[in-house]
Design a protein around this motif. Structure first.
Motif, PDB file in Angstrom:
ATOM      1  N   ILE A  21       0.819  -1.225   0.000  1.00 33.18           N
ATOM      2  CA  ILE A  21       0.000   0.000   0.000  1.00 33.18           C
ATOM      3  C   ILE A  21       0.855   1.278   0.000  1.00 33.18           C
ATOM      4  O   ILE A  21       0.555   2.209  -0.760  1.00 33.18           O
ATOM      5  CB  ILE A  21      -0.986  -0.006   1.187  1.00 33.18           C
ATOM      6  N   PRO A  22       1.916   1.369   0.825  1.00 38.37           N
ATOM      7  CA  PRO A  22       2.757   2.575   0.745  1.00 38.37           C
ATOM      8  C   PRO A  22       3.348   2.787  -0.641  1.00 38.37           C
ATOM      9  O   PRO A  22       3.464   3.921  -1.111  1.00 38.37           O
ATOM     10  CB  PRO A  22       3.854   2.299   1.782  1.00 38.37           C
ATOM     11  N   VAL A  23       3.729   1.688  -1.302  1.00 32.44           N
ATOM     12  CA  VAL A  23       4.274   1.790  -2.652  1.00 32.44           C
ATOM     13  C   VAL A  23       3.180   2.195  -3.631  1.00 32.44           C
ATOM     14  O   VAL A  23       3.423   2.967  -4.565  1.00 32.44           O
ATOM     15  CB  VAL A  23       4.915   0.455  -3.082  1.00 32.44           C
ATOM     16  N   LEU A  24       1.976   1.695  -3.431  1.00 34.36           N
ATOM     17  CA  LEU A  24       0.850   2.068  -4.287  1.00 34.36           C
ATOM     18  C   LEU A  24       0.649   3.576  -4.292  1.00 34.36           C
ATOM     19  O   LEU A  24       0.578   4.203  -5.356  1.00 34.36           O
ATOM     20  CB  LEU A  24      -0.428   1.370  -3.801  1.00 34.36           C
ATOM     21  N   THR A  25       0.576   4.158  -3.111  1.00 35.42           N
ATOM     22  CA  THR A  25       0.357   5.613  -3.024  1.00 35.42           C
ATOM     23  C   THR A  25       1.540   6.384  -3.600  1.00 35.42           C
ATOM     24  O   THR A  25       1.353   7.404  -4.273  1.00 35.42           O
ATOM     25  CB  THR A  25       0.134   6.031  -1.561  1.00 35.42           C
ATOM     26  N   GLY A  26       2.744   5.900  -3.351  1.00 36.76           N
ATOM     27  CA  GLY A  26       3.929   6.595  -3.852  1.00 36.76           C
ATOM     28  C   GLY A  26       4.110   6.437  -5.348  1.00 36.76           C
ATOM     29  O   GLY A  26       4.395   7.406  -6.058  1.00 36.76           O
ATOM     30  N   PHE A  27       3.926   5.213  -5.851  1.00 38.06           N
ATOM     31  CA  PHE A  27       4.159   4.947  -7.276  1.00 38.06           C
ATOM     32  C   PHE A  27       3.108   5.585  -8.178  1.00 38.06           C
ATOM     33  O   PHE A  27       3.426   5.960  -9.308  1.00 38.06           O
ATOM     34  CB  PHE A  27       4.210   3.435  -7.519  1.00 38.06           C
ATOM     35  N   ILE A  28       1.878   5.670  -7.693  1.00 37.43           N
ATOM     36  CA  ILE A  28       0.852   6.317  -8.517  1.00 37.43           C
ATOM     37  C   ILE A  28       1.213   7.791  -8.718  1.00 37.43           C
ATOM     38  O   ILE A  28       1.201   8.309  -9.841  1.00 37.43           O
ATOM     39  CB  ILE A  28      -0.541   6.194  -7.867  1.00 37.43           C
ATOM     40  N   VAL A  29       1.590   8.455  -7.625  1.00 37.41           N
ATOM     41  CA  VAL A  29       1.978   9.871  -7.716  1.00 37.41           C
ATOM     42  C   VAL A  29       3.269  10.029  -8.503  1.00 37.41           C
ATOM     43  O   VAL A  29       3.372  10.882  -9.403  1.00 37.41           O
ATOM     44  CB  VAL A  29       2.136  10.485  -6.307  1.00 37.41           C
ATOM     45  N   LEU A  30       4.261   9.204  -8.183  1.00 36.45           N
ATOM     46  CA  LEU A  30       5.551   9.283  -8.850  1.00 36.45           C
ATOM     47  C   LEU A  30       5.431   8.922 -10.331  1.00 36.45           C
ATOM     48  O   LEU A  30       6.020   9.581 -11.195  1.00 36.45           O
ATOM     49  CB  LEU A  30       6.544   8.354  -8.162  1.00 36.45           C
ATOM     50  N   GLY A  31       4.665   7.877 -10.619  1.00 38.59           N
ATOM     51  CA  GLY A  31       4.447   7.475 -12.005  1.00 38.59           C
ATOM     52  C   GLY A  31       3.724   8.552 -12.791  1.00 38.59           C
ATOM     53  O   GLY A  31       4.028   8.797 -13.965  1.00 38.59           O
ATOM     54  N   MET A  32       2.762   9.199 -12.149  1.00 43.21           N
ATOM     55  CA  MET A  32       2.050  10.300 -12.800  1.00 43.21           C
ATOM     56  C   MET A  32       3.010  11.445 -13.110  1.00 43.21           C
ATOM     57  O   MET A  32       2.958  12.041 -14.189  1.00 43.21           O
ATOM     58  CB  MET A  32       0.910  10.792 -11.912  1.00 43.21           C
ATOM     59  N   ALA A  33       3.905  11.744 -12.163  1.00 43.20           N
ATOM     60  CA  ALA A  33       4.900  12.806 -12.387  1.00 43.20           C
ATOM     61  C   ALA A  33       5.781  12.464 -13.579  1.00 43.20           C
ATOM     62  O   ALA A  33       6.065  13.322 -14.424  1.00 43.20           O
ATOM     63  CB  ALA A  33       5.745  12.994 -11.133  1.00 43.20           C
ATOM     64  N   TYR A  34       6.185  11.198 -13.668  1.00 46.49           N
ATOM     65  CA  TYR A  34       7.022  10.770 -14.786  1.00 46.49           C
ATOM     66  C   TYR A  34       6.248  10.861 -16.100  1.00 46.49           C
ATOM     67  O   TYR A  34       6.777  11.346 -17.113  1.00 46.49           O
ATOM     68  CB  TYR A  34       7.501   9.343 -14.559  1.00 46.49           C
TER      69      TYR A  34
END
Length: 232
Positions: A21-34
């Motif tokens: 779950i922590p990776v889910l929240t981080g990767f969605i935001v980070l992936g969106m930024a990328y």
């Protein structure tokens, strides 16, 4: 796949999901930024998603945006990529025992082994009654898909965003900080965490911000090997 294996797979993924779950929240935001950054540099959704699916390099993907939009220098690109991802050499070795005996599935696990997946897989014990192979697969596959989905969303939204995107890549650093804090909450991780901080600071002072990654990782490895018995 038999019904029994499907049941094992579903049970393992269900057990693995809370840890991601922590990776889910981080990767969605980070992936969106990328995805947004790729879009603003002229790369379409297909290219952005393909980059995340094939390269799956996290920080190096942000660096690659500059490499792709400037005069191509293969030597510089190789050295830079090696420096940014040098840490994979060290924590990849530490996962050999955990991934031992998993058959052909280990190739996918190796391909999708990123910082966040390593942080989870190296510290979480497989629950009793859960398939070890499918549990690690669940962690790796879900983290992998989070990143790809985030990239896709960001790439699509990037076509409608006109704001200044400078600083979006800082979410990568923020995610690492959150994961580090989570690891430091465990008492047994205090000493390794402090060793990491001290070694990184020493490498920063001696080698500078542009060349600290490999020296810092070597120092951390040496310190952990020398103090292995005491730490255990």
């Amino acid at each position: 796949m038999t019904a029994e294996k499907k049941g094992e797979l579903k049970k393992a993924f269900k057990a693995a999901f809370p840890h991601t779950i922590p990776v889910l929240t981080g990767f969605i935001v980070l992936g969106m930024a990328y995805g947004v950054l790729m879009k603003t540099k002229g790369f379409g959704t297909i290219w952005s998603v393909a980059m995340s699916a094939i390269a799956f390099g996290g920080s190096i993907q942000f660096v690659a945006i500059t490499l792709l939009t400037s005069v191509f220098n293969p030597v510089q690109a190789f050295i830079l990529s090696f420096m940014v991802n040098a840490r994979h050499l060290f924590y990849g070795i530490s996962m050999l025992e955990k991934y031992k005996g998993l058959g052909k599935l280990r190739y996918f696990l190796i391909h999708t082994l990123c910082d966040e997946t390593f942080s989870i897989s190296s510290s979480v014990e497989v629950p009793e009654g859960i398939s070890r192979k499918y549990f690690y697969l669940g962690i790796s596959l879900m983290d992998y898909l989070y990143w790809i989905c985030g990239t896709f969303i960001g790439s699509v939204l990037g076509g409608f965003i006109t704001i200044n995107t400078e600083g979006l890549d800082f979410v990568l650093t923020a995610l690492f900080v959150v994961l580090f804090i989570g690891q430091m909450e465990k008492k047994e991780n205090h000493i390794p965490g402090i060793i990491g901080i001290v070694c990184s600071f020493a490498a920063l002072v001696v080698f500078g911000a542009d060349n600290l990654v490999i020296p810092a990782m070597v120092l951390v490895l040496v310190c952990l090997l020398l103090g292995r018995r005491k730490l255990q």
